[in-house]
Design a protein around this motif. Structure first.
Motif, PDB file in Angstrom:
ATOM      1  N   ARG A 117       4.260   3.687 -14.119  1.00 39.46           N
ATOM      2  CA  ARG A 117       3.325   2.747 -13.548  1.00 39.46           C
ATOM      3  C   ARG A 117       4.146   1.583 -12.602  1.00 39.46           C
ATOM      4  NH1 ARG A 117       0.322  -1.474 -17.832  1.00 39.46           N
ATOM      5  NH2 ARG A 117       1.699   0.273 -19.094  1.00 39.46           N
ATOM      6  N   ASP A 118       5.559   1.319 -13.207  1.00 32.87           N
ATOM      7  CA  ASP A 118       6.301   0.239 -12.292  1.00 32.87           C
ATOM      8  C   ASP A 118       5.931  -0.597 -11.843  1.00 32.87           C
ATOM      9  OD1 ASP A 118       8.789  -0.119 -11.193  1.00 32.87           O
ATOM     10  OD2 ASP A 118       8.452   0.973  -9.326  1.00 32.87           O
ATOM     11  N   GLY A 119       5.064  -1.383 -12.598  1.00 26.83           N
ATOM     12  CA  GLY A 119       4.327  -2.824 -12.377  1.00 26.83           C
ATOM     13  C   GLY A 119       3.120  -2.614 -11.288  1.00 26.83           C
ATOM     14  N   LEU A 120       2.741  -1.185 -11.085  1.00 27.72           N
ATOM     15  CA  LEU A 120       1.970  -1.064  -9.990  1.00 27.72           C
ATOM     16  C   LEU A 120       0.341  -1.100 -10.881  1.00 27.72           C
ATOM     17  CD1 LEU A 120       1.161  -0.787  -7.124  1.00 27.72           C
ATOM     18  CD2 LEU A 120       1.498   1.760  -7.398  1.00 27.72           C
ATOM     19  N   GLN A 122      -2.405  -2.674  -9.896  1.00 28.59           N
ATOM     20  CA  GLN A 122      -3.320  -2.591  -9.061  1.00 28.59           C
ATOM     21  C   GLN A 122      -2.950  -2.768  -7.714  1.00 28.59           C
ATOM     22  OE1 GLN A 122      -4.824  -6.692 -10.927  1.00 28.59           O
ATOM     23  NE2 GLN A 122      -5.650  -6.853  -8.990  1.00 28.59           N
ATOM     24  N   LEU A 123      -3.677  -1.997  -6.612  1.00 29.94           N
ATOM     25  CA  LEU A 123      -3.275  -2.186  -5.375  1.00 29.94           C
ATOM     26  C   LEU A 123      -3.028  -3.526  -4.695  1.00 29.94           C
ATOM     27  CD1 LEU A 123      -2.852  -0.360  -2.783  1.00 29.94           C
ATOM     28  CD2 LEU A 123      -5.244  -0.631  -2.197  1.00 29.94           C
ATOM     29  N   SER A 124      -3.648  -4.675  -5.079  1.00 24.37           N
ATOM     30  CA  SER A 124      -3.137  -6.140  -4.462  1.00 24.37           C
ATOM     31  C   SER A 124      -1.889  -6.408  -4.930  1.00 24.37           C
ATOM     32  CB  SER A 124      -4.259  -7.027  -4.657  1.00 24.37           C
ATOM     33  OG  SER A 124      -4.445  -7.202  -6.224  1.00 24.37           O
ATOM     34  N   LYS A 125      -1.440  -5.735  -6.208  1.00 26.61           N
ATOM     35  CA  LYS A 125      -0.053  -5.997  -6.658  1.00 26.61           C
ATOM     36  C   LYS A 125       1.039  -5.057  -6.125  1.00 26.61           C
ATOM     37  CE  LYS A 125      -1.763  -9.097  -9.543  1.00 26.61           C
ATOM     38  NZ  LYS A 125      -1.697 -10.677  -9.438  1.00 26.61           N
ATOM     39  N   ALA A 126       0.848  -4.359  -5.017  1.00 22.85           N
ATOM     40  CA  ALA A 126       1.697  -3.373  -4.323  1.00 22.85           C
ATOM     41  C   ALA A 126       2.785  -4.355  -3.775  1.00 22.85           C
ATOM     42  CB  ALA A 126       0.928  -2.475  -3.901  1.00 22.85           C
ATOM     43  N   GLU A 127       4.048  -3.452  -4.097  1.00 20.78           N
ATOM     44  CA  GLU A 127       5.153  -4.260  -3.174  1.00 20.78           C
ATOM     45  C   GLU A 127       5.704  -3.105  -2.214  1.00 20.78           C
ATOM     46  OE1 GLU A 127       7.982  -5.502  -5.964  1.00 20.78           O
ATOM     47  OE2 GLU A 127       6.352  -6.611  -6.914  1.00 20.78           O
ATOM     48  N   PHE A 128       6.529  -3.613  -1.289  1.00 20.90           N
ATOM     49  CA  PHE A 128       7.125  -2.530  -0.430  1.00 20.90           C
ATOM     50  C   PHE A 128       7.561  -1.323  -1.272  1.00 20.90           C
ATOM     51  CE2 PHE A 128      10.260  -0.754   2.283  1.00 20.90           C
ATOM     52  CZ  PHE A 128       9.608  -0.113   3.284  1.00 20.90           C
ATOM     53  N   ARG A 129       8.343  -1.596  -2.412  1.00 21.77           N
ATOM     54  CA  ARG A 129       8.886  -0.403  -2.858  1.00 21.77           C
ATOM     55  C   ARG A 129       7.926   0.750  -3.705  1.00 21.77           C
ATOM     56  NH1 ARG A 129       9.119  -1.794  -8.811  1.00 21.77           N
ATOM     57  NH2 ARG A 129       7.793  -3.521  -9.086  1.00 21.77           N
ATOM     58  N   HIS A 130       6.550   0.182  -3.660  1.00 21.43           N
ATOM     59  CA  HIS A 130       5.620   1.124  -4.091  1.00 21.43           C
ATOM     60  C   HIS A 130       4.898   2.059  -3.093  1.00 21.43           C
ATOM     61  CE1 HIS A 130       5.312  -2.169  -7.301  1.00 21.43           C
ATOM     62  NE2 HIS A 130       5.414  -0.846  -7.963  1.00 21.43           N
ATOM     63  N   SER A 131       5.550   1.885  -1.780  1.00 22.09           N
ATOM     64  CA  SER A 131       4.937   2.655  -0.507  1.00 22.09           C
ATOM     65  C   SER A 131       5.019   4.023  -0.649  1.00 22.09           C
ATOM     66  CB  SER A 131       5.580   2.336   0.853  1.00 22.09           C
ATOM     67  OG  SER A 131       5.678   1.062   0.839  1.00 22.09           O
ATOM     68  N   GLU A 132       6.144   4.563  -1.223  1.00 24.17           N
ATOM     69  CA  GLU A 132       6.128   5.919  -1.401  1.00 24.17           C
ATOM     70  C   GLU A 132       5.188   6.684  -2.566  1.00 24.17           C
ATOM     71  OE1 GLU A 132       9.514   9.608  -2.826  1.00 24.17           O
ATOM     72  OE2 GLU A 132      10.278   7.715  -2.165  1.00 24.17           O
ATOM     73  N   ILE A 133       4.786   5.969  -3.592  1.00 21.29           N
ATOM     74  CA  ILE A 133       4.167   6.606  -4.546  1.00 21.29           C
ATOM     75  C   ILE A 133       2.673   6.295  -4.000  1.00 21.29           C
ATOM     76  CG2 ILE A 133       3.894   4.421  -5.982  1.00 21.29           C
ATOM     77  CD1 ILE A 133       3.654   8.096  -7.099  1.00 21.29           C
ATOM     78  N   LEU A 134       2.357   5.484  -3.441  1.00 22.21           N
ATOM     79  CA  LEU A 134       0.912   5.257  -2.595  1.00 22.21           C
ATOM     80  C   LEU A 134       0.598   6.252  -1.719  1.00 22.21           C
ATOM     81  CD1 LEU A 134       0.967   1.215  -2.135  1.00 22.21           C
ATOM     82  CD2 LEU A 134      -0.327   2.644  -3.754  1.00 22.21           C
ATOM     83  N   GLY A 135       1.834   6.655  -0.964  1.00 22.91           N
ATOM     84  CA  GLY A 135       1.590   7.756   0.158  1.00 22.91           C
ATOM     85  C   GLY A 135       1.406   9.068  -0.702  1.00 22.91           C
ATOM     86  N   ASP A 136       2.158   9.231  -1.747  1.00 23.73           N
ATOM     87  CA  ASP A 136       2.096  10.469  -2.590  1.00 23.73           C
ATOM     88  C   ASP A 136       0.693  10.669  -3.331  1.00 23.73           C
ATOM     89  OD1 ASP A 136       4.817  11.126  -1.949  1.00 23.73           O
ATOM     90  OD2 ASP A 136       5.582  10.376  -3.990  1.00 23.73           O
ATOM     91  N   LEU A 137       0.241   9.494  -3.628  1.00 28.91           N
ATOM     92  CA  LEU A 137      -1.152   9.524  -4.201  1.00 28.91           C
ATOM     93  C   LEU A 137      -2.291  10.084  -3.131  1.00 28.91           C
ATOM     94  CD1 LEU A 137      -0.937   6.315  -6.527  1.00 28.91           C
ATOM     95  CD2 LEU A 137      -1.508   8.448  -7.169  1.00 28.91           C
ATOM     96  N   LEU A 138      -2.223   9.392  -2.047  1.00 29.03           N
ATOM     97  CA  LEU A 138      -3.256   9.613  -1.085  1.00 29.03           C
ATOM     98  C   LEU A 138      -3.070  11.295  -0.662  1.00 29.03           C
ATOM     99  CD1 LEU A 138      -3.268   6.421   1.154  1.00 29.03           C
ATOM    100  CD2 LEU A 138      -5.291   7.460  -0.276  1.00 29.03           C
ATOM    101  N   TYR A 139      -1.903  11.783  -0.437  1.00 24.21           N
ATOM    102  CA  TYR A 139      -1.515  13.138  -0.189  1.00 24.21           C
ATOM    103  C   TYR A 139      -1.936  14.130  -1.262  1.00 24.21           C
ATOM    104  CZ  TYR A 139       0.392  17.442   1.835  1.00 24.21           C
ATOM    105  OH  TYR A 139       0.710  18.631   2.344  1.00 24.21           O
ATOM    106  N   THR A 140      -1.713  13.702  -2.359  1.00 22.73           N
ATOM    107  CA  THR A 140      -2.279  14.661  -3.529  1.00 22.73           C
ATOM    108  C   THR A 140      -3.602  14.480  -3.480  1.00 22.73           C
ATOM    109  OG1 THR A 140      -0.182  13.922  -4.870  1.00 22.73           O
ATOM    110  CG2 THR A 140      -2.143  14.996  -6.055  1.00 22.73           C
TER     111      THR A 140
END
Length: 186
Positions: A117-120, A122-140
């Protein structure tokens, strides 16, 4: 469609919590008796109810979830990741878990969640450090859609916050497909 009173046997306490927190059951204002049986609790629905629309209590569920959004307590998704709550897993790697929704809104309805979870929350709480996992989720989501045979299209939904009817504060994507979807959705 009216549903008569029934007895539901849950596999374990975590499953009982999942059933107890189900929006359809909350919408019916049901009471529960959960005795401490070793094989798992028994939940008794004490009065008949009808639920004309599965989404009739979305706003109430979102309001309840928002009240505890900043809690560090494990979410239902953390418990699914830990295999404390059973789920029908359709994809898993070191970063992402995808499983079938227990209350599907389309013939194919799969939830995709980050394993950390790493503090993620909700999407509106995403930080730059979450970019990789957000991309991984969409690609998955794309990989799972292919695996599920959704060649004619699909929808990815992220509910965010109270107005977005987010009911679990652990970022998750809904992958919906298998039929012609409508617009606007809600």
């Amino acid at each position: 469609m009216a549903i008569r009173a029934a007895t539901v046997v849950a596999v374990n306490t975590a499953t009982a919590t999942l059933i107890r927190n189900s929006s359809a059951l909350r919408a019916a204002s049901l009471s529960f008796k959960v005795p401490p049986f070793p094989q798992g609790p028994t939940i008794r629905i004490t009065r008949p109810y009808s639920c004309p629309r599965a989404t009739m209590d979305e706003a109430s569920a979102a309001k309840e979830a928002a009240a505890s959004a900043n809690s560090a307590a494990p979410t239902i998704f953390d418990k699914i990741i830990a295999k404390e709550i059973p789920s029908t897993i359709v994809y898993e790697d070191e970063k992402v878990l995808a499983f079938r929704d227990v209350n599907p809104q389309a013939p194919v309805h799969i939830l995709l969640i980050p394993k950390a979870r790493d503090g993620l929350t909700q999407l509106s709480k995403a930080e730059f450090r979450h970019s990789e996992i957000l991309g991984d989720l969409l690609y998955t989501a794309k990989l799972v859609a292919e695996k599920e045979g959704l060649k004619d299209g699909f929808r990815v939904v992220i509910n965010d916050g109270l107005d977005g009817c987010q009911s679990v504060y652990h970022l998750h994507l809904h992958l919906l497909g298998g039929r012609q979807l409508k617009w606007p959705p809600g």
